[in-house]
Enzyme design. Structure first.
Site, PDB file in Angstrom:
ATOM      1  N   GLU A 160      23.655  98.498  -3.099  1.00 35.70           N
ATOM      2  CA  GLU A 160      25.002  98.428  -3.664  1.00 35.70           C
ATOM      3  C   GLU A 160      25.529  99.830  -3.969  1.00 35.70           C
ATOM      4  OE1 GLU A 160      26.687  95.780  -3.689  1.00 35.70           O
ATOM      5  OE2 GLU A 160      25.170  94.193  -3.514  1.00 35.70           O
ATOM      6  N   CYS A 220      24.405  90.352 -12.013  1.00 33.33           N
ATOM      7  CA  CYS A 220      23.864  91.548 -11.342  1.00 33.33           C
ATOM      8  C   CYS A 220      24.825  92.727 -11.475  1.00 33.33           C
ATOM      9  CB  CYS A 220      23.582  91.264  -9.868  1.00 33.33           C
ATOM     10  SG  CYS A 220      22.151  90.204  -9.637  1.00 33.33           S
ATOM     11  N   HIS A 276      20.471  94.219  -3.821  1.00 34.20           N
ATOM     12  CA  HIS A 276      20.463  92.762  -3.654  1.00 34.20           C
ATOM     13  C   HIS A 276      19.505  92.390  -2.526  1.00 34.20           C
ATOM     14  CE1 HIS A 276      24.204  91.662  -6.080  1.00 34.20           C
ATOM     15  NE2 HIS A 276      23.324  90.712  -6.378  1.00 34.20           N
TER      16      HIS A 276
HETATM   17  N1  PCA Z   1      21.378  87.393  -8.782  1.00 30.55           N
HETATM   18  C1  PCA Z   1      22.604  87.135  -9.510  1.00 30.55           C
HETATM   19  C2  PCA Z   1      22.219  87.258 -10.972  1.00 30.55           C
HETATM   20  C3  PCA Z   1      20.732  87.241 -11.017  1.00 30.55           C
HETATM   21  C4  PCA Z   1      20.304  87.422  -9.624  1.00 30.55           C
HETATM   22  O1  PCA Z   1      19.135  87.572  -9.228  1.00 30.55           O
HETATM   23  C5  PCA Z   1      23.760  88.021  -9.083  1.00 30.55           C
HETATM   24  O2  PCA Z   1      23.812  88.420  -7.907  1.00 30.55           O
HETATM   25  O3  PCA Z   1      24.635  88.328  -9.901  1.00 30.55           O
END
Ligand code: PCA
Length: 215
Positions: free
Chosen positions: A86, A149, A173
């Protein structure tokens, strides 16, 4: 010889949205042992609640106690088929899904009056290259969503900036584990072994940059 150990905090999240598994929670359970041999690095791995408010306190406690040189935060994105590094955290909580504490947030600022966004302070281009060299499907993403996140990503960078810390921080991610996918799907998911390998590469690439910036 450089005897300074680089301190890396890894974070993952608990399962959310009724799921029983979050690969990033499992990654945190495996990482301390599986990645203990990376030279020059001391690691701490933390599982955060997928809860806007709780994750903040848990993060601050680890930041204050461990004083990491870098924070590598991991979260699941179920629609992904590759790792996404990200680039930008935005100052907004806005998701149709409540957090695990039952809180729904729509269009809310994370830090009142704070900057609209922060850029990652990880060397994501170098990390991208290293992951590609290892054959791990990876891309860069400009939007980490507006759920927990992104909340943690923004909250962490804001905290680091306002406290005047030198800690670097980025968000990664990851796709679902193969066993989390529907039967018969053509999607591959990503195995825990690949996730561990990716985490190792990300740590090494980050550490190289930190070493270089100290000279
Ligand atoms: N993914 C979510 C919140 C916790 C996670 O593992 C997100 O992408 O916001």
């Amino acid at each position: 010889m450089n005897t300074h150990l680089i301190r890396i905090l890894l974070t993952g999240f608990t399962p959310y949205d009724g799921a029983t598994v979050n690969p990033t929670e499992r990654l945190m359970r495996r990482a301390p042992e599986a990645l203990a041999d990376i030279p020059g690095v001391t690691l701490r791995a933390l599982v955060l609640d997928t809860d806007y408010r709780l994750s903040e306190g848990q993060f601050i406690a680890a930041l204050d106690d461990f004083r990491p040189d870098a924070v590598l935060s991991f979260g699941l994105s179920r629609r992904l088929d590759e790792i996404k590094l990200e680039r930008i955290a935005i100052n907004v909580d806005d998701a149709p899904l409540a957090d695990t504490g039952g809180k729904l947030r729509r269009g809310q600022e994370i830090a009142a009056g704070g900057p609209v966004g922060y850029r990652t302070t990880l060397p994501i281009e170098a990390i991208l290259q290293a992951l590609h060299q290892a054959g791990i499907p990876t891309g860069i993403s400009n939007h980490a969503g507006a759920y927990v996140c992104n909340h943690l990503f923004y909250f962490g960078l804001h905290r680091i900036a306002t406290q005047g810390l030198h800690t670097r921080m980025g968000f990664i991610h990851v796709p679902p584990l193969p066993e989390m996918l529907d039967a018969g799907t053509e999607r591959a998911g990503m195995s825990m072994e690949t996730l561990l390998k990716a985490a190792r590469i990300i740590i090494v690439a980050t550490t190289k940059r930190l070493d270089a910036s100290k000279q």
